[in-house]
Design a protein around this motif. Structure first.
Motif, short mmCIF file in Angstrom:
data_model
loop_
_atom_site.label_atom_id
_atom_site.label_comp_id
_atom_site.label_asym_id
_atom_site.label_seq_id
_atom_site.Cartn_x
_atom_site.Cartn_y
_atom_site.Cartn_z
N GLU A 175 0.81 -1.21 0.00
CA GLU A 175 0.00 0.00 0.00
C GLU A 175 0.85 1.26 0.00
O GLU A 175 0.39 2.33 -0.40
CB GLU A 175 -0.94 -0.01 1.21
CG GLU A 175 -2.07 -1.02 1.05
CD GLU A 175 -2.73 -1.35 2.37
OE1 GLU A 175 -2.25 -0.86 3.41
OE2 GLU A 175 -3.71 -2.10 2.36
N VAL A 224 1.19 2.72 -3.66
CA VAL A 224 0.07 3.20 -4.45
C VAL A 224 -0.12 4.69 -4.21
O VAL A 224 0.33 5.23 -3.19
CB VAL A 224 -1.22 2.44 -4.09
CG1 VAL A 224 -1.03 0.94 -4.29
CG2 VAL A 224 -1.67 2.74 -2.67
N TYR A 277 -7.38 0.99 -3.41
CA TYR A 277 -6.28 0.05 -3.60
C TYR A 277 -6.07 -0.83 -2.38
O TYR A 277 -5.67 -1.99 -2.52
CB TYR A 277 -4.99 0.81 -3.93
CG TYR A 277 -4.88 1.20 -5.38
CD1 TYR A 277 -4.44 0.29 -6.33
CD2 TYR A 277 -5.22 2.48 -5.81
CE1 TYR A 277 -4.32 0.64 -7.67
CE2 TYR A 277 -5.11 2.84 -7.14
CZ TYR A 277 -4.67 1.92 -8.07
OH TYR A 277 -4.57 2.27 -9.40
#
Length: 552
Positions: free
Chosen positions: A449, A452, A460
């Motif tokens: 994560e 992103v 996401y």
């Protein structure tokens, strides 16, 4: 983690901190924009500066792994819904859009919030227990929230508070996991003399655990295993070690899926489900059911509650072991099987299984940096290794003498189902991974994560975590061999994390400052790790391929 606050709510009123800011600003004014002035301040304030290692990927490692090495206060909330607790966190929906939330200063006492204080907290400003580490302060300006970055080696809110007992409990909870279920199977694969491999790995793993401490103390700012990798081998070392650690955690989640499928299908062998023209047998049905059950826990914003429950893993391991002893001694199964002294052909598989039992080094740096008295660290890990090795060897010997060559990769599958002790052991084995799955997968998800865009973090996060969980199901169904997959993890990853990399980092970081004996011993341990990893990995993969090719 529990003391993290948002950028807007972080205020420091200490006069001491104001003086630090004035000194810093003065150093900039005197030196203009030159690098020498900033570097001079950095050198003078080195003990109070944050680690430059924490600005590199993965920044979330410390926070996510701390869930293993400490017991936080509980709070719970799901994606897209209000928190069920006033202290609940909002990780997936907000923490990634506030990636550089500073931590509170450890030397500033913070009183417990009153009810009025809690009611005054605004819902959008709710803090995240998974907030990532702050960046280094820029040389050109200093904001109020950046002063929180100029803290010592112990700037994490979870640091400098763990007692001896807490650290031992956390260490055993990390070490003594599902690996204990396969120790009798390891004797079947390696023979009785294979137990010496268990003892050798215990001694070597204890020593490499001490090496991690020396690496952490070698320079300020080192706090985690990836930090050590960066100090030893640069950014490439940090990224490489992080990938190895994350893949190992991901593989452990695959083991949880296989474990649940095997044990639940053992409890309910006749269970099946027909969907159209497809018939799901017990193994497939329970693997899918387990995946659907753990998926919401992976979506949790705050895993503090699961961390509390999973701390019972120590109790679960002891309980399952006692049930095994009870079945053999009281329920009359007996200890009649003798076995063979040594099985050279399958000894590498046993080496991988024994190696998996000591896969806790990823957490040892966190345990060390969280200690109130760090000089207790050697005694702490010695206690952990002694207790766990005693449990492993005892369960291995008892389980194998009870079931002999018929022992399966999990001894719970051999226990008679009509006995109460067997039912307790089976259900304890089934329940425990449900709490550990999300904690094990969370570091992997958080690391991805970070990559992103912040403005799309919510979407996401859901997709990444769902994809990770589903992929563990797919891999678990394709390779449904619990013992062999464990041997592969132990040979390929644990040997790296536990034996090879600590010695390599120690030699690199402290080169020129170690004795000849230390250097020689590290080289020997690296050689043992490389040989064990090569033979174990080849043997495990060969047996997996063989089982896949054989008719069902």
């Amino acid at each position: 983690m529990n003391n993290s606050v948002s950028d807007r709510s972080f205020y420091v009123e200490s006069e001491e901190e104001d003086d630090v800011e004035k000194d810093f600003n003065k150093s900039i004014e005197d030196g203009g924009d030159s690098d020498s002035s900033a570097e001079s301040f950095t050198e003078n304030q080195q003990p109070n500066n944050p680690s430059s290692y924490n600005t590199q990927w993965p920044q979330s490692y410390r926070q996510s792994i701390d869930l293993y090495s400490s017991v936080p206060s509980p709070g719970i909330g799901f994606l897209g819904t209000p928190s069920l607790s006033r202290l609940g966190s909002s990780y997936l929906s907000s923490s990634l859009t506030r990636r550089h939330t500073p931590e509170t200063l450890p030397f500033l006492p913070k009183p417990l919030p009153t009810l009025a204080d809690k009611e005054q907290q605004q819902q959008p400003q709710r803090r995240s227990s998974h907030s990532l580490l702050p960046p280094l302060p820029r040389r050109t300006s200093v904001r109020k929230d950046e002063k929180a970055s100029r803290v010592t080696h112990d700037h994490h809110p979870m640091s400098r508070h763990s007692s001896f007992t807490q650290a031992v409990f956390n260490g055993i909870n990390v070490l003594c996991g599902v690996g204990i279920l396969s120790t009798p199977y390891a004797i079947k694969e390696g023979g009785w003399l294979g137990l010496f491999v268990l003892l050798i790995f215990a001694v070597l793993s204890f020593y490499t655990g001490l090496l991690l401490r020396y690496c952490l103390d070698s320079q300020p700012g080192l706090e985690t295993y990836p930090d050590i990798g960066q100090a030893a081998f640069g950014i490439g070392g940090r990224i490489g070690i992080s990938i190895v650690l994350y893949v190992e955690l991901y593989a452990c989640c695959i083991e949880y899926i296989i474990l649940e499928s095997d044990n639940l299908s053992s409890l309910f062998p006749n269970a099946q489900l027909s969907l159209g023209g497809f018939v799901l047998d017990a193994h497939l049905l329970f693997a899918i059911a387990t995946t659907l059950a753990v998926l919401p826990t992976v979506w949790l914003r705050d895993l503090s509650v699961l961390s509390y429950i999973s701390a019972g893993g120590v109790i679960a391991s002891i309980l399952v072991s006692l049930c095994l002893f009870w079945v053999g001694l009281v329920d009359g199964v007996g200890f009649e099987n003798k076995g063979t002294p040594l099985n050279l052909a399958t000894l590498p598989v046993a080496m991988g299984l024994y190696g998996y039992c000591y896969s806790g080094h990823a957490v040892f740096p966190n345990i060390y940096t969280s200690l109130e008295k760090r000089n207790q660290y050697p005694a702490i890990i010695l206690t952990c290794f002694c207790i766990c090795t005693f449990l492993y060897a005892g369960v291995a010997a008892v389980g194998y003498t009870m079931f002999g060559e018929s022992i399966q990769s999990q001894f719970t599958l051999n226990m008679p189902h009509n006995l109460v002790a067997s039912k307790i052991a089976l259900w304890t084995t089934v329940v425990n991974p449900f709490t550990k799955y999300a904690l094990t997968m969370s570091p992997v998800a958080m690391s991805l994560e970070e990559l992103v865009p912040a403005n799309k973090s919510y979407i996401y996060s859901v997709l990444i975590r769902t994809a990770l969980v589903v992929s563990t199901l797919v891999v678990g169904l394709c390779i449904p061999f619990f013992g062999l997959v464990m041997s592969l993890i132990g040979s390929l990853f644990t040997m790296l994390v536990t034996l090879i990399l600590p010695c390599a980092c120690f030699l690199s970081i402290l080169r020129g400052r170690i004795t000849r004996f230390q250097g020689t011993l590290c080289i020997i341990i690296i050689a043992v790790g490389v040989v064990s990893s090569a033979f174990g990995t080849f043997s495990a993969i060969s047996k997996i391929v063989e089982n896949l090719r054989s008719p069902a």
